[in-house]
Motif scaffolding. Structure first.
Motif, PDB file in Angstrom:
ATOM      1  N   ARG A  65       2.270   1.124  13.859  1.00  0.00           N
ATOM      2  CA  ARG A  65       2.594   0.086  14.836  1.00  0.00           C
ATOM      3  C   ARG A  65       3.064  -1.158  14.097  1.00  0.00           C
ATOM      4  NH1 ARG A  65      -1.950  -3.291  16.059  1.00  0.00           N
ATOM      5  NH2 ARG A  65      -3.529  -2.907  14.482  1.00  0.00           N
ATOM      6  N   VAL A  66       3.966  -1.829  14.742  1.00  0.00           N
ATOM      7  CA  VAL A  66       4.528  -3.021  14.128  1.00  0.00           C
ATOM      8  C   VAL A  66       3.540  -4.155  14.287  1.00  0.00           C
ATOM      9  CG1 VAL A  66       6.410  -4.649  14.194  1.00  0.00           C
ATOM     10  CG2 VAL A  66       6.829  -2.251  14.700  1.00  0.00           C
ATOM     11  N   ILE A  67       3.213  -4.795  13.174  1.00  0.00           N
ATOM     12  CA  ILE A  67       2.317  -5.945  13.243  1.00  0.00           C
ATOM     13  C   ILE A  67       2.944  -7.088  12.464  1.00  0.00           C
ATOM     14  CG2 ILE A  67       0.178  -4.662  13.471  1.00  0.00           C
ATOM     15  CD1 ILE A  67      -0.131  -5.266  10.366  1.00  0.00           C
ATOM     16  N   SER A  68       2.479  -8.261  12.754  1.00  0.00           N
ATOM     17  CA  SER A  68       2.903  -9.391  11.953  1.00  0.00           C
ATOM     18  C   SER A  68       1.724  -9.857  11.137  1.00  0.00           C
ATOM     19  CB  SER A  68       3.393 -10.521  12.851  1.00  0.00           C
ATOM     20  OG  SER A  68       3.703 -11.633  12.043  1.00  0.00           O
ATOM     21  N   LYS A  69       1.946  -9.973   9.839  1.00  0.00           N
ATOM     22  CA  LYS A  69       0.872 -10.463   8.979  1.00  0.00           C
ATOM     23  C   LYS A  69       1.089 -11.955   8.702  1.00  0.00           C
ATOM     24  CE  LYS A  69       1.477  -7.365   5.772  1.00  0.00           C
ATOM     25  NZ  LYS A  69       1.246  -7.050   4.352  1.00  0.00           N
ATOM     26  N   GLY A  70       1.674 -12.583   9.690  1.00  0.00           N
ATOM     27  CA  GLY A  70       1.872 -14.022   9.589  1.00  0.00           C
ATOM     28  C   GLY A  70       2.669 -14.427   8.379  1.00  0.00           C
ATOM     29  N   ARG A  71       2.079 -15.269   7.626  1.00  0.00           N
ATOM     30  CA  ARG A  71       2.701 -15.770   6.396  1.00  0.00           C
ATOM     31  C   ARG A  71       3.215 -14.631   5.516  1.00  0.00           C
ATOM     32  NH1 ARG A  71       2.782 -19.596   2.198  1.00  0.00           N
ATOM     33  NH2 ARG A  71       4.778 -18.931   1.418  1.00  0.00           N
ATOM     34  N   TYR A  72       2.531 -13.475   5.616  1.00  0.00           N
ATOM     35  CA  TYR A  72       2.880 -12.368   4.724  1.00  0.00           C
ATOM     36  C   TYR A  72       3.801 -11.347   5.401  1.00  0.00           C
ATOM     37  CZ  TYR A  72      -0.666 -14.757   2.185  1.00  0.00           C
ATOM     38  OH  TYR A  72      -1.365 -15.744   1.556  1.00  0.00           O
TER      39      TYR A  72
ATOM     40  N   ILE B 276       0.533  10.540   3.002  1.00  0.00           N
ATOM     41  CA  ILE B 276      -0.723  11.223   2.699  1.00  0.00           C
ATOM     42  C   ILE B 276      -1.281  10.730   1.365  1.00  0.00           C
ATOM     43  CG2 ILE B 276      -1.741  13.446   2.093  1.00  0.00           C
ATOM     44  CD1 ILE B 276      -0.030  14.742   4.184  1.00  0.00           C
ATOM     45  N   MET B 277      -0.394  10.515   0.432  1.00  0.00           N
ATOM     46  CA  MET B 277      -0.847  10.034  -0.876  1.00  0.00           C
ATOM     47  C   MET B 277      -1.494   8.655  -0.764  1.00  0.00           C
ATOM     48  SD  MET B 277      -0.147  12.479  -2.830  1.00  0.00           S
ATOM     49  CE  MET B 277      -0.143  11.952  -4.544  1.00  0.00           C
ATOM     50  N   MET B 278      -1.022   7.874   0.179  1.00  0.00           N
ATOM     51  CA  MET B 278      -1.551   6.521   0.349  1.00  0.00           C
ATOM     52  C   MET B 278      -2.950   6.529   0.969  1.00  0.00           C
ATOM     53  SD  MET B 278       0.938   4.356  -0.449  1.00  0.00           S
ATOM     54  CE  MET B 278      -0.123   3.015   0.031  1.00  0.00           C
ATOM     55  N   GLU B 279      -3.205   7.566   1.709  1.00  0.00           N
ATOM     56  CA  GLU B 279      -4.277   7.544   2.710  1.00  0.00           C
ATOM     57  C   GLU B 279      -5.608   6.989   2.259  1.00  0.00           C
ATOM     58  OE1 GLU B 279      -5.101   7.380   6.254  1.00  0.00           O
ATOM     59  OE2 GLU B 279      -6.505   8.853   5.496  1.00  0.00           O
ATOM     60  N   LYS B 280      -5.929   7.123   0.982  1.00  0.00           N
ATOM     61  CA  LYS B 280      -7.285   6.761   0.563  1.00  0.00           C
ATOM     62  C   LYS B 280      -7.721   5.350   0.996  1.00  0.00           C
ATOM     63  CE  LYS B 280      -4.998   6.767  -3.910  1.00  0.00           C
ATOM     64  NZ  LYS B 280      -3.885   7.654  -3.663  1.00  0.00           N
ATOM     65  N   ASP B 281      -6.920   4.364   0.661  1.00  0.00           N
ATOM     66  CA  ASP B 281      -7.340   3.023   1.090  1.00  0.00           C
ATOM     67  C   ASP B 281      -6.888   2.766   2.523  1.00  0.00           C
ATOM     68  OD1 ASP B 281      -4.892   3.309   0.019  1.00  0.00           O
ATOM     69  OD2 ASP B 281      -4.802   1.379  -0.998  1.00  0.00           O
ATOM     70  N   SER B 282      -7.609   1.925   3.183  1.00  0.00           N
ATOM     71  CA  SER B 282      -7.526   1.829   4.642  1.00  0.00           C
ATOM     72  C   SER B 282      -6.135   1.515   5.196  1.00  0.00           C
ATOM     73  CB  SER B 282      -8.529   0.784   5.134  1.00  0.00           C
ATOM     74  OG  SER B 282      -8.374  -0.412   4.363  1.00  0.00           O
ATOM     75  N   ALA B 283      -5.665   0.289   5.015  1.00  0.00           N
ATOM     76  CA  ALA B 283      -4.413  -0.089   5.674  1.00  0.00           C
ATOM     77  C   ALA B 283      -3.277  -0.210   4.673  1.00  0.00           C
ATOM     78  CB  ALA B 283      -4.594  -1.415   6.400  1.00  0.00           C
ATOM     79  N   PHE B 284      -2.112   0.300   5.064  1.00  0.00           N
ATOM     80  CA  PHE B 284      -0.954   0.147   4.189  1.00  0.00           C
ATOM     81  C   PHE B 284       0.303   0.025   5.018  1.00  0.00           C
ATOM     82  CE2 PHE B 284       0.156   4.585   4.712  1.00  0.00           C
ATOM     83  CZ  PHE B 284      -1.071   5.148   4.978  1.00  0.00           C
ATOM     84  N   PHE B 285       1.384  -0.368   4.370  1.00  0.00           N
ATOM     85  CA  PHE B 285       2.560  -0.810   5.100  1.00  0.00           C
ATOM     86  C   PHE B 285       3.828  -0.136   4.609  1.00  0.00           C
ATOM     87  CE2 PHE B 285      -0.655  -4.087   4.527  1.00  0.00           C
ATOM     88  CZ  PHE B 285      -1.092  -4.192   5.839  1.00  0.00           C
ATOM     89  N   THR B 286       4.897  -0.376   5.329  1.00  0.00           N
ATOM     90  CA  THR B 286       6.160   0.278   5.033  1.00  0.00           C
ATOM     91  C   THR B 286       6.560   0.154   3.562  1.00  0.00           C
ATOM     92  OG1 THR B 286       6.879  -0.243   7.264  1.00  0.00           O
ATOM     93  CG2 THR B 286       8.570   0.442   5.713  1.00  0.00           C
ATOM     94  N   GLY B 287       6.435  -1.051   3.038  1.00  0.00           N
ATOM     95  CA  GLY B 287       6.860  -1.282   1.669  1.00  0.00           C
ATOM     96  C   GLY B 287       6.107  -0.412   0.680  1.00  0.00           C
TER      97      GLY B 287
END
Length: 400
Positions: free
Chosen positions: A364-371, A314-325
């Motif tokens: 959902r699990v995604i691949s950010k390619g190089r990242y 919830i704290m993250m929510e402000k900006d659009s996309a974020f990840f496990t790390g």
DNA sequence: CGAGATTCATGTGAAGTATACCTTTAGGCTTAA
DNA sequence: AAGCCTAAAGGTATACTTCACATGAATCTCGTA
């Protein structure tokens, strides 16, 4: 002060009671008559009837979305079957287990333990070998000549968590039973569920299959009408309330359970406001309240660690996309504040997956390619209740 | 320019550990004969 | 001697950790047109 309260209670009693019988609207209620499910009920009855001759009925697999009357139909049929069995002195038992309930029947041990408890055996929550519990269950089952019908509701949840081995064992148990006969009834909300099942398990579980289609708006209306007459005092329902309620539910893939809840909550709201009738306004309000309560309830009952993870999200929510790390970083800080021992990222990854299953978040699990590869996480709470949830979490985690 | 190699961040499976709980067993104490 | 209680020993399920390998597309590399 006392004077005031007195006054309040007096008024309360004088007020016309809105509900005649509120139980009728609660989801645990078993109506005498089930509308629009005649086909299904007859089929269930036909399949299970051999039990009365002490023959093993075919295993049944029942599909249908939530609120399409699966559980109700099974319970109804069970009841009738048991009644007949009782008057004729036929040794028939029907066990109903809801596999979704966490801590009750979500692992092999717990499921078997629960079954053994049904036969009156006390089984500890941990400590015994699963085999041992299985044997206890088996002995009780086979103690005398009888037919046991085992209803596993939301079986998909169980298999998802604990694998299909359990089901396989249960379907094979008959070949070891000397006296008793076991018949399985599996109920699933997930239509695609059977496809991921071991073919052997699938074929033995679904000797018979039954599908419960969603109710359409007219049928919902019909059912609501019937219940409303029993539940409410005369004339408290304003014109069009039932219709609207049915329309709402039909839009939500014909979920009758929701429709009933909606009606009940609307009634409660109207009562609390001291109105003499339920209007469309209460219905809308109820719609929101139910949604809200559902999330509040789920969140509230989560373990602390889950709450901490959710709070981080919830704290993250402000900006659009974020990840496990990202979430894990915040989570560690939260843990420090909340005086919790942080779990490893490995575990948090699983927690996130479970929160996703609960429908509180989207991951959902995604691949950010190089990242790299990660989960893309988003909250799926309605925005209006987000502050409320946040507050609950803060209280629960003792953050200030 | 495009095919294949590389790379990153974390998913995911397997095995190990801590905890809480269970039963069994052995010892110690009491009791009754 | 038999009976009963208690504590230790030995065992399990579950939640979690540790370790190690898997994943998969964006990016890089390098040979070729």
């Amino acid at each position: 002060m006392g004077q005031d309260l007195n006054n309040f209670f007096e008024k309360f009693l004088k007020k016309q009671n809105m509900f005649k019988d509120k139980k009728v609207l609660q989801s645990a209620h078993l109506p005498n008559e089930i509308l629009h499910r005649d086909d299904q009920i007859n089929q269930i009855a036909q399949i299970l009837a051999p039990a009365l001759r002490l023959e093993r009925p075919s295993n049944v697999f029942i599909y249908g979305k939530t609120g399409t009357g699966k559980t109700l139909s099974i319970k109804h049929t069970s009841q009738q079957l048991l009644d007949v069995a009782k008057t004729r002195n036929i040794p028939l038992k029907i066990v109903y287990v809801n596999c979704k309930l966490k801590k009750i029947a979500d692992t092999e041990y717990r499921l078997i333990a629960e079954l053994a408890r049904f036969f009156g055996k006390a089984i500890p929550p941990t400590g015994l070998p699963t085999d041992e519990v299985y044997n206890i269950f088996f002995r009780e089952l086979d103690r005398e000549k009888k037919v046991v019908i085992l209803v596993l509701d939301e079986i998909d949840q169980l298999v998802k968590k604990a694998g299909d081995q359990i089901i396989y064992n249960l379907t094979r148990i008959n070949s070891d039973l000397k006296q008793a006969e076991l018949c399985l009834v599996g109920i699933s909300n997930d239509l695609a569920f059977a496809n991921n099942l071991d073919p052997r398990v699938k074929s033995s579980l679904s000797e018979e299959e039954l599908v419960f289609p969603p109710y359409n708006a007219l049928q919902i209306q019909d059912i609501l009408q019937g219940r409303a007459i029993q539940a409410f005092s005369d004339g408290v329902l304003e014109q069009g309330v039932i219709q609207k309620c049915a329309a709402y539910a039909a839009r939500e893939h014909g979920d009758i359970r929701r429709a009933l809840e909606l009606l009940r909550v609307a009634g409660e709201l109207a009562e609390r406001k001291g109105l003499s009738a339920i209007t469309l306004a209460e219905l809308d309000e109820a719609q929101e309240k139910i949604e809200k309560d559902r999330f509040v309830d789920v969140v509230f009952t989560q373990p602390k660690q889950f709450q901490a993870v959710l709070y981080s999200i919830i704290m993250m929510e402000k900006d659009s996309a974020f990840f496990t790390g990202d979430v894990y970083d915040i989570y560690k800080k939260i843990c420090q504040k909340a005086n919790l021992r942080p779990l490893t990222q490995r575990r948090v990854s699983d927690v996130i997956a479970e929160l996703d299953m609960l429908g509180i978040i989207n991951a959902r699990v995604i691949s950010k390619g190089r990242y790299g590869r990660t989960r893309e996480i988003g909250l799926s709470l309605p925005t209006e209740i987000e502050p409320k949830i946040k507050q609950i979490l803060e209280e629960s985690l003792l953050l200030t």
